[in-house]
Structures are given as structure tokens and as C-alpha cells.
Motif scaffolding. Structure first.
Motif, PDB file in Angstrom:
ATOM      1  N   GLY A   1      20.041 -12.238 -33.114  1.00 23.49           N
ATOM      2  CA  GLY A   1      20.212 -12.186 -34.555  1.00 23.49           C
ATOM      3  C   GLY A   1      18.940 -11.861 -35.305  1.00 23.49           C
ATOM      4  O   GLY A   1      17.934 -11.428 -34.726  1.00 23.49           O
ATOM      5  N   ASP A   2      19.001 -12.064 -36.600  1.00 22.32           N
ATOM      6  CA  ASP A   2      17.909 -11.794 -37.523  1.00 22.32           C
ATOM      7  C   ASP A   2      16.666 -12.567 -37.084  1.00 22.32           C
ATOM      8  O   ASP A   2      16.731 -13.779 -36.842  1.00 22.32           O
TER       9      ASP A   2
ATOM     10  N   LEU B   1      25.548  -6.623 -35.898  1.00 21.87           N
ATOM     11  CA  LEU B   1      24.152  -6.160 -35.861  1.00 21.87           C
ATOM     12  C   LEU B   1      24.117  -4.663 -35.543  1.00 21.87           C
ATOM     13  O   LEU B   1      23.314  -4.199 -34.740  1.00 21.87           O
TER      14      LEU B   1
ATOM     15  N   SER C   1      18.138 -17.687 -33.867  1.00 19.97           N
ATOM     16  CA  SER C   1      18.028 -16.489 -33.017  1.00 19.97           C
ATOM     17  C   SER C   1      17.059 -16.743 -31.867  1.00 19.97           C
ATOM     18  O   SER C   1      15.903 -17.108 -32.081  1.00 19.97           O
TER      19      SER C   1
ATOM     20  N   GLN D   1      21.617 -16.373 -28.203  1.00 22.91           N
ATOM     21  CA  GLN D   1      21.911 -16.008 -29.584  1.00 22.91           C
ATOM     22  C   GLN D   1      21.023 -14.837 -30.010  1.00 22.91           C
ATOM     23  O   GLN D   1      19.797 -14.929 -29.984  1.00 22.91           O
TER      24      GLN D   1
END
Length: 473
Positions: free
Chosen positions: A308-309, A354, A315, A306
Motif C-alpha cells: 500500500g501507500d 493500486l 503497509s 500488506q
């Protein structure tokens, strides 16, 4: 937004004399802080402060040096959440992972050097000679951005335990954690001049630090290219140089290994911290008879990562540390595909949703051969290269076919076989069947991965001079 204009010299916060530098959050691309770089004159002041402080600190009883280390550890623990948030913002590692990887682990590593201060008191007799240990002197430390507190304490802690004084230059993109460390050291009562902090880049601050006549030792972590340059700058004064440099580490998976477990370990190892780990197992070597199956398992594991942020607990990977580094990693992927590697997963397009920030997809390259650049050059990103081998001897040959020798790993069904293979690998640290990091074990590389060791008793020894005192018989 933080605007920081001071550096730490001789126990005081003083105005830095260089230019203002903007720090970019790699997750958003926005400026999150401004700092003022040190000047060459600031470097000189810091080194001279360390030189003045050295005699008294080297003569300080080891129990007192140990107590100072313990107080610093307590201060870091009190600010651990602030440190984790700061490092996550500086270089992009997800916050939930930063708490352990970037903060709790390094604090534990630093604490391990408190009892090692007593090793400086040991005296050995050899015939009519008395052999003693003394601190080497003033040390210059240049640390990287990828695991910044870990690298900072890996140098500072053994130096303090040995009785050395020091000047630290953190990476110019991630200085904020080091400013917090300096505040903690000051609050812990570390004597003035023992620890000094200057911020800035390599040409403006690192070079005057490495060439300063009053510096006795340089310890550097970073690229092999920069390490060579630092060794050249330190050579005219015959400074001691300790270097932890690049890597292109291999994971050998044997015929009888638990293939799924081994591949899951290998994929997560190279993807954590977005692949920005010097000892990442970026080359996965699998038996040719299991190659197609292994690629399919690896593809599923890579695509489950994963991205992500960094603020999200979901994440596993955040962004690369900077736009410049993101571009280097993407160029390496393109070059590998152009050379004939098969892109199984990932690639050069940004992860969905993203498009802003410095994100790179977890990438799997198959059909990689030992002569390809992606198999020989450190990418320092989330890129896993899979190579096939014919037998155990071929696997060992492929693993060792690299100018680097920082780390390696073996996963085998038979523990004795795994250890035998590990003994044949030309690397400073070898993990067997998923064994994790150990702060009590030495770490460092063979070949172009550096000189010297960090952590453990061997890490302390890098900061020691050995003196023989000949006594009348």
C-alpha cells in the motif's frame, strides 16, 4: 516541489553544469522534485578539490577525524525524520520502516567508525621493519537507490576514519538524501574538499569519475553488469576497486527445522523493501518430503503481506522504485511462468486499488528448478522462488549453484548442524535461524557478487595502504 540546482564541491554549494532531471515519486507517478545534473567539468573540479584536501585530512589526528564523524551522526539524527520522509518519497519504502531501515540503522553504522579512526595510528614491528597504515587517497563513490543512506555511509564513514577524501555520486533517481548529507557534513565542520557531491547518471557523471587520473580508488554498489564496466574503466590507472554487486541468495530449511517460523522469516526477508535488497533470500530450499506443506505455508504468508501507500503504517510493501524497474520485475515473473514455474500467488496484475504507481504483487513461484532464469538471475523484486532438495548435500549444492555469492541463510533444528551447513555455503554472509543484520560484521560477496568488504574493521581496511619501513638493525 523542490527545485535544486546546486552540487557540493570544495566546501561550497555551486551551480551544476548539466541538464535538469525530474524525480518521480514511485507511489504516485508524479514529479516530486527537480535537480540539475553535474557536468564532466564539475566532476573534474570535485576530484581536484578532493586531491588538494587529501594531505591535510590524512594528517589530521585520528581523534579529530572521529569527532567529525560523531558530529555528522548528530546532525543526521537531528534531521532523521526529514531523511526518512525524503527516502520514502524517493524510492517508495513505507515511512514507518524507513525510519529504522533507511535512517536509524545507517546512522548507527556510521557512528561505529568513529572509534575505528584510531586503528590508523597502530604500528606493528616485524623484525627490523615498522609496518604502518596510510589512507589510500582520493575515492570515488557510486551508490544505489535501494538503501541509499546505508550505502552512502558504508563508504563515506570508513573513508573519513582512514583519512581519505572523496567524491560521491548517488543514484540519479535518489539524490535528495545525499544533498541532505552534504548539508550536514558542511554544518559539522568537515574541511573543504574532504567530501564532495556530484549528481547525475552513469554515462555523464559516473564514467568521468571512474576514469579520472586523480582518483585512487572506486567503490561501487549496484549490478554485476555495471560493476564489470566500472572495473574495466578503472583498470588503466590500476585503481583499487571495491564492489558490492548482485545476489541470488538461498535460504536452506532443514528437515528438523521449525517450518512455519523459517518460512515466515524467509517470506518477510524477500518482501521487505519490495524485494529491492541485494542480499534478499530469493531462493527458498526445502526438503522434498515437506515441499507441499511448505508451499502452502508460504502462500499464506505471502498473501498476508500488506501492499500500500508508503505513508500508511499498515503497509509492509510500497511500490517498486521506478516504472522501469517495475517493468523488469514483471517481465521476470512472466519469464519464470513461461519456463514452467507454478504461479502460486501474486503475478503481473497490479494489486487491487493500486493501479497507479509502480506496485508489484508479492509473488510466490513454486516447482522452480535450478536451470530456470528465475532461479539464476537477480530479479530485485518481491518474488520468492521455492525449490525442493533431496538431502543436505543436495541443498548445499543447489545453494551454491549460482554465479553469485553475496549472502545465504540456514534454518535448522540443530544449531551445530546449521553452522556446519553455513561453513559450506560460498557466500560472504550467512544468517542462522533468523539472525539479523550486524553493523559490526563485514559484508561483501564471493564470485560475481563483488570484491572487498564493507562495515567493521574489514571495511576500514579497504581504504588503507600498508607501508613497510625498514630500519637498521
Amino acid at each position: 516541489m523542490d527545485t535544486l540546482t546546486e552540487i557540493y564541491i570544495d566546501g561550497c554549494w555551486v551551480a551544476a553544469g548539466g541538464a535538469v532531471r525530474e524525480l518521480i515519486n514511485p507511489a504516485s507517478g508524479a514529479v516530486h522534485a527537480r535537480v540539475t545534473d553535474a557536468s564532466a567539468a564539475d566532476v573534474d573540479r570535485a576530484v581536484l578539490a578532493a586531491r588538494r584536501a587529501f594531505p591535510a585530512w590524512a594528517a589530521t589526528p585520528s581523534a579529530e577525524r572521529a569527532a567529525c564523524i560523531e558530529r555528522i551522526c548528530a546532525g543526521l539524527e537531528a534531521r532523521s525524520e526529514e531523511l526518512a520522509c525524503t527516502i520514502s518519497r524517493e524510492m517508495g519504502m513505507p515511512l514507518h520502516l524507513s525510519r529504522d531501515w533507511q535512517v536509524a540503522g545507517p546512522i548507527a553504522g556510521m557512528r561505529s567508525f568513529a572509534p575505528r579512526a584510531a586503528l590508523m595510528d597502530e604500528v606493528r614491528r616485524e623484525g627490523h621493519s615498522m609496518i604502518v597504515r596510510e589512507a589510500i587517497g582520493v575515492c570515488a563513490f557510486i551508490t544505489p537507490w535501494n538503501v541509499p543512506l546505508h550505502q552512502l555511509v558504508g563508504k563515506v564513514a570508513p573513508a573519513l576514519a582512514a583519512g581519505c577524501t572523496m567524491v560521491l555520486k548517488p543514484a540519479e533517481t535518489t539524490p535528495l538524501h545525499a544533498l541532505i548529507f552534504a548539508q550536514v557534513a558542511q554544518a559539522a565542520g568537515l574541511p573543504a574538499g574532504v567530501f564532495n557531491l556530484v549528481t547525475g547518471d552513469g554515462p555523464g557523471v559516473g564514467e568521468p569519475l571512474c576514469t579520472h587520473a586523480q582518483v585512487d580508488m572506486v567503490s561501487f554498489t549496484g549490478s554485476t553488469r555495471a560493476g564489470v564496466r566500472i572495473a574495466q574503466m578503472a583498470a588503466p590507472d590500476v585503481k583499487r576497486v571495491c564492489q558490492e554487486l548482485g545476489g541470488k541468495s538461498a535460504l536452506i530449511i532443514t528437515e528438523d527445522a521449525d517450518l512455519a517460523a523459517a518460512i515466515r522469516f524467509g517470506v518477510r526477508d524477500v518482501m521487505v523493501n519490495s524485494g529491492q535488497i541485494c542480499c534478499a533470500l530469493s531462493r527458498m530450499l526445502v526438503p522434498r518430503s515437506h515441499y507441499a506443506e511448505a508451499v502452502a505455508i508460504a502462500q499464506a504468508e505471502v498473501e498476508a503481506i500488506q501492499v500500500g501507500d508508503p505513508q500508511s503504517s499498515d503497509s509492509f510493501m510500497g511500490p517498486m522504485s521506478s516504472a522501469a524497474h517495475q517493468a523488469r520485475v514483471l517481465d521476470a515473473i512472466r519469464k519464470g511462468v513461461n519456463e514452467g514455474a507454478r504461479l502460486v500467488s501474486g503475478g503481473t496484475e497490479p494489486p487491487e486499488g493500486l493501479e497507479q504507481g509502480c506496485y508489484v504483487r508479492p509473488t510466490l513461484l513454486a516447482d522452480v528448478t535450478a536451470d530456470m532464469s528465475v532461479a539464476r538471475e537477480e530479479i530485485f523484486g518481491p518474488v520468492l522462488c521455492m525449490l525442493a532438495f533431496e538431502d543436505e548435500a543436495d541443498a548445499i549444492r543447489l545453494a551454491n549453484d549460482t554465479p553469485y555469492g553475496l549472502a545465504a541463510a540456514v534454518w535448522a533444528g540443530d544449531a551445530v548442524q546449521a553452522q556446519q551447513i553455513a561453513r559450506h555455503l560460498r557466500a560472504g554472509q550467512v544468517s542462522v535461524n533468523g539472525a539479523g543484520w550486524n553493523y559490526s560484521a563485514p559484508f561483501g560477496g564471493y564470485k560475481q557478487s563483488g570484491n572487498g568488504r564493507e562495515w567493521s574493521n574489514e571495511g576500514l581496511h579497504e581504504f588503507i595502504e600498508i607501508k613497510s619501513i625498514q630500519l637498521p638493525e
